[in-house]
Design a protein around this motif. Sequence first.
Motif, short mmCIF file in Angstrom:
data_model
loop_
_atom_site.label_atom_id
_atom_site.label_comp_id
_atom_site.label_asym_id
_atom_site.label_seq_id
_atom_site.Cartn_x
_atom_site.Cartn_y
_atom_site.Cartn_z
N CYS A 85 47.28 26.85 82.84
CA CYS A 85 46.18 26.58 82.20
C CYS A 85 45.24 25.53 82.85
N GLN A 86 44.05 25.30 82.18
CA GLN A 86 43.36 24.13 82.81
C GLN A 86 43.13 23.09 81.70
N ASN A 87 43.51 21.67 81.70
CA ASN A 87 43.03 20.73 80.66
C ASN A 87 41.57 20.36 81.06
N ARG A 88 40.77 20.74 80.28
CA ARG A 88 39.19 20.63 80.47
C ARG A 88 38.47 19.46 79.57
N ARG A 89 37.59 18.61 80.44
CA ARG A 89 36.59 17.80 79.58
C ARG A 89 35.53 18.14 80.03
N ASP A 90 34.50 18.28 79.20
CA ASP A 90 33.06 18.84 79.77
C ASP A 90 32.51 17.48 80.10
N ASN A 91 31.57 17.51 81.09
CA ASN A 91 30.81 16.54 81.57
C ASN A 91 29.80 15.98 80.55
N PRO A 92 29.63 15.06 80.10
CA PRO A 92 28.49 14.60 79.09
C PRO A 92 27.14 14.22 79.72
N HIS A 93 27.45 14.13 81.04
CA HIS A 93 26.17 13.93 82.04
C HIS A 93 25.50 14.98 82.70
N ASP A 94 24.19 14.74 83.12
CA ASP A 94 23.38 15.97 83.80
C ASP A 94 23.81 16.04 84.92
N ASP A 95 24.39 14.88 85.67
CA ASP A 95 24.82 14.90 87.09
C ASP A 95 26.17 15.06 87.27
N GLY A 96 26.51 15.97 88.55
CA GLY A 96 27.81 16.24 88.87
C GLY A 96 28.45 17.67 88.12
N PRO A 97 29.45 17.93 88.05
CA PRO A 97 30.17 19.40 87.97
C PRO A 97 29.95 19.40 86.54
N TYR A 99 32.05 20.17 84.34
CA TYR A 99 33.59 20.12 83.70
C TYR A 99 34.43 19.50 84.56
N PHE A 100 35.41 18.55 83.97
CA PHE A 100 36.56 17.97 84.71
C PHE A 100 37.96 18.56 84.63
N ASP A 101 38.47 19.13 85.09
CA ASP A 101 39.86 20.00 85.07
C ASP A 101 40.84 19.20 85.80
N PHE A 102 42.23 19.42 85.04
CA PHE A 102 43.40 19.33 85.84
C PHE A 102 44.44 20.36 85.21
N PRO A 103 45.30 21.01 86.15
CA PRO A 103 45.96 22.09 85.70
C PRO A 103 47.34 21.89 84.88
N ALA A 128 45.18 14.42 86.24
CA ALA A 128 44.74 13.78 84.98
C ALA A 128 44.01 12.30 85.31
N ARG A 129 44.81 11.75 86.27
CA ARG A 129 44.20 10.20 86.44
C ARG A 129 42.60 10.36 86.96
N ARG A 130 42.81 11.16 88.08
CA ARG A 130 41.57 11.12 88.82
C ARG A 130 40.30 11.78 87.86
N THR A 131 40.66 12.78 87.09
CA THR A 131 39.42 13.38 86.20
C THR A 131 39.11 12.55 85.11
N THR A 132 40.19 11.80 84.47
CA THR A 132 39.98 10.65 83.72
C THR A 132 39.10 9.61 84.08
N ALA A 133 39.22 9.25 85.20
CA ALA A 133 38.29 8.15 85.71
C ALA A 133 36.84 8.59 86.03
N GLN A 134 36.97 9.92 86.28
CA GLN A 134 35.43 10.59 86.57
C GLN A 134 34.72 10.68 85.18
N PHE A 135 35.56 11.21 84.25
CA PHE A 135 34.87 11.64 82.88
C PHE A 135 34.55 10.24 82.19
N LEU A 136 35.36 9.15 82.42
CA LEU A 136 34.98 7.87 81.71
C LEU A 136 33.67 7.44 82.39
N ASP A 137 33.55 7.75 83.55
CA ASP A 137 32.10 7.13 84.54
C ASP A 137 31.03 8.09 83.89
#
Length: 197
Positions: A85-97, A99-103, A128-137
């Motif tokens: 599976c992918q653990n997904r967070r949608d990107n709340p900002h218009d810039d960038g991908p 969503y952010f996934d880690f398997p 998970a750490r990388r995408t958490t940082a991207q998501f929080l940013d």
Amino acid sequence: MVRFSREEVQDAFETWWTIGNVEEDWTSWANLFVPDVTYEDYFWGPLQGRGEVDLWINAVMKGVPAIYTVYDWHIIEDEKVVLQCQNRRDNPHDDGPSYFDFPGLTVLRYAGDGLWESEFDYWDRTGARRTTAQFLDACERAGITDPVQTMTRRHWPDGPGWARTQAQPRPSWLDRPELPGIQRPHELRKLLAERHA
């Protein structure tokens, strides 16, 4: 000797996936395991019994409300199911991908009567750490401060039907205000110690 038909295991798996990962009814999901289930997540450690699984999954998902789980694939061999599976967070900002996934990878063992006797979870901790940082940013750039605002669930897979929903998320932990959201194993150990005190 094959203990269960493939159709029975498939039906039980679809139910397990839908109740937990789609409907986010984690309390009912915990009841899809045998009472003395053996559950192990390589980060969180071992859990024993439905009560510990229920406490853990609601507290963990409350701690990361933006995350939802997206189906990739699964295989069935006798009573064992292996899934990715992918653990997904949608990107709340218009810039960038979008969503952010880690398997993640899970191994389930079926016990019969729609119940599961064990589960073992593995996931990409570095991802998970990388995408958490991207998501929080992205949250900071979008001006989002309330974690509940991040529960958008906009990017389900195209199929199968049991692995997606159009409904607004209403996770079971919303009905448990006394339960803290957790993100670290020491927080789980404290919760479990209080439960067993």
